[in-house]
Design an enzyme around this catalytic site. Structure first.
Site, PDB file in Angstrom:
ATOM      1  N   CYS A 107       0.835  -1.200   0.000  1.00 40.70           N
ATOM      2  CA  CYS A 107       0.000   0.000   0.000  1.00 40.70           C
ATOM      3  C   CYS A 107       0.876   1.258   0.000  1.00 40.70           C
ATOM      4  O   CYS A 107       1.708   1.438  -0.888  1.00 40.70           O
ATOM      5  CB  CYS A 107      -0.965  -0.069   1.182  1.00 40.70           C
ATOM      6  SG  CYS A 107      -2.291   1.163   1.163  1.00 40.70           S
ATOM      7  N   CYS A 108       0.746   2.133   0.984  1.00 40.34           N
ATOM      8  CA  CYS A 108       1.574   3.339   1.039  1.00 40.34           C
ATOM      9  C   CYS A 108       2.960   3.071   1.607  1.00 40.34           C
ATOM     10  O   CYS A 108       3.880   3.888   1.436  1.00 40.34           O
ATOM     11  CB  CYS A 108       0.885   4.412   1.879  1.00 40.34           C
ATOM     12  SG  CYS A 108       0.621   3.943   3.610  1.00 40.34           S
TER      13      CYS A 108
END
Length: 391
Positions: A107-108
């Site tokens: 994800c991030c």
């Protein structure tokens, strides 16, 4: 611990994406890894995204000298920023890299943590779509793969890619045979990234006023990914989801020893009305079946022609054994499917028959959750959510 057991660290923080963290925990534990969930906060309990509470095994500050075969970072905001700014974690991950051991992020976290810490220079890496520019700015080669391996670093994109990501990590730790075994148990999607589908018979409109009121019971030994996927996806859709614990404690330990935290005890909501009651599976399904209050609630739901659903073992242990699948097509976990009186649809991943929805395993949980979103809000809203979560 067996000599061949691999050790894994999963750090969590306030604002961690709970579906990513929980799916990693259960997949890696099913693969045989000794997984330590460590809070980077000052307490083991964290407030993850979507109002979901998680409880770590320990504080990161207590284990900074420990060695792990793999450190894997979940995403979510502001959790990803908190992980990036945790100096002890940065030091552990950099030492991991210097010693030639595995690091992974989703994800991030690839961009915010691994990239910011300088570990992705010259590496191919992926991440959540809105972080791809940030990823490229860290001197990584940003690619749109659902899972990307480059040397001893593995990256992935978001909630909908987490099980594939985690299966890849099992393969890195234990080899392809073990990864395939876990994949078959979880019923991983054969066509990840393609538009989700489900089987529907006796199409019925699911009604609600203002906002769908949804009850998700949990119990000791409930399957954690199934429970969290339901809550995560349905709260993203803006449904009002109540997590209710069977028994006397809000905190329960799931089937793979992840700690789940309910909003209320079931006793507190037993007289309330819900637009949907939906059950996760695991061996917690047997606890549901022996809970008279829950079975009474389900019977009332059926008598009122209001929706109810279950995944994994719940369709058999709770619905079949209590006459709640009479004249209904359903699916369930392969290990108990021979107990369904009508086995015509047991190979379908998600089945909706009128007001009853059933599904099979952790690997079908997101499709199951999206089908519920579609029944309440329509396909367009469900497809928007599928895209946002990378299903």
């Amino acid at each position: 611990m067996a000599p061949s057991t691999k050790t894994v660290l999963i750090p969590i923080a306030h604002g961690t994406e709970p579906l990513e963290a929980v799916a990693m925990i259960i997949t890696l534990r099913r693969g045989g890894a000794d997984v330590t969930v460590a809070s980077v906060e000052t307490q083991v309990g964290v407030d993850a995204c979507h109002g979901i509470k998680m409880v770590a095994d320990t504080l990161l500050s207590d284990i900074t000298d420990s060695i792990f075969d793999l450190i894997v970072l979940p995403g979510g905001l502001p959790g990803g920023e908190t992980l990036k700014n945790c100096k002890p974690l940065e030091n552990m991950v950099k030492k991991q890299d210097a010693d030639g051991r595995l690091n992974a992020a989703i994800c991030c976290a690839p961009a915010l943590a691994l990239g910011t810490w300088g570990l992705l220079q010259g590496k191919k890496a992926t991440g959540y779509p809105v972080f791809m520019e940030k990823l490229a700015s860290t001197c990584a080669t940003a690619v749109e793969s659902r899972v990307q391996i480059d040397g001893r670093i593995v990256t992935s994109r978001g909630p909908g890619t987490t099980i594939e990501f985690s299966i890849t990590l099992v393969e890195q730790l234990y080899g392809k045979e073990k990864a395939d075994e876990v994949s078959s148990i979880l019923l991983v999607r054969p066509n990840p990234g393609e538009e989700y589908t489900f089987t529907e018979l006796n199409k019925t409109e699911w009604l609600f006023e203002d906002t769908p009121q949804i009850l998700v019971p949990i119990a000791e030994d409930s399957e954690e990914t199934e429970a969290i996927a339901l809550v995560d996806i349905l709260r993203r859709a803006k449904a009002n989801v109540v997590i209710a614990a069977i028994g006397n404690s809000l905190e329960v330990v799931g089937s793979c020893e992840a700690k789940l935290v309910a909003d209320v005890l079931l006793d507190e909501v037993a007289e309330k009305s819900f637009d949907l009651i939906v059950l996760p599976g695991g061996n917690g399904a047997q606890r549901f079946a022996s809970c008279e209050k829950l079975v009474n609630m389900l019977n009332k739901q059926a008598e009122a022609n209001k929706p109810y659903g279950g995944i994994c073992k719940s369709p058999v242990y709770v619905f079949e054994h209590n006459g709640l699948l009479k004249d209904k097509k359903a699916t369930t976990h392969p290990r108990v499917s021979n107990e369904l009186s009508d086995q015509s649809h047991i190979d379908h991943r998600v089945v909706v028959d009128g007001n009853v929805i059933t599904s099979r395993a952790p690997g079908t949980a997101m499709e199951f959750s999206l089908a519920i979103v579609e029944k309440f809000y329509g396909r367009e809203k469900a497809l928007q959510l599928a895209k946002a979560t990378l299903v």
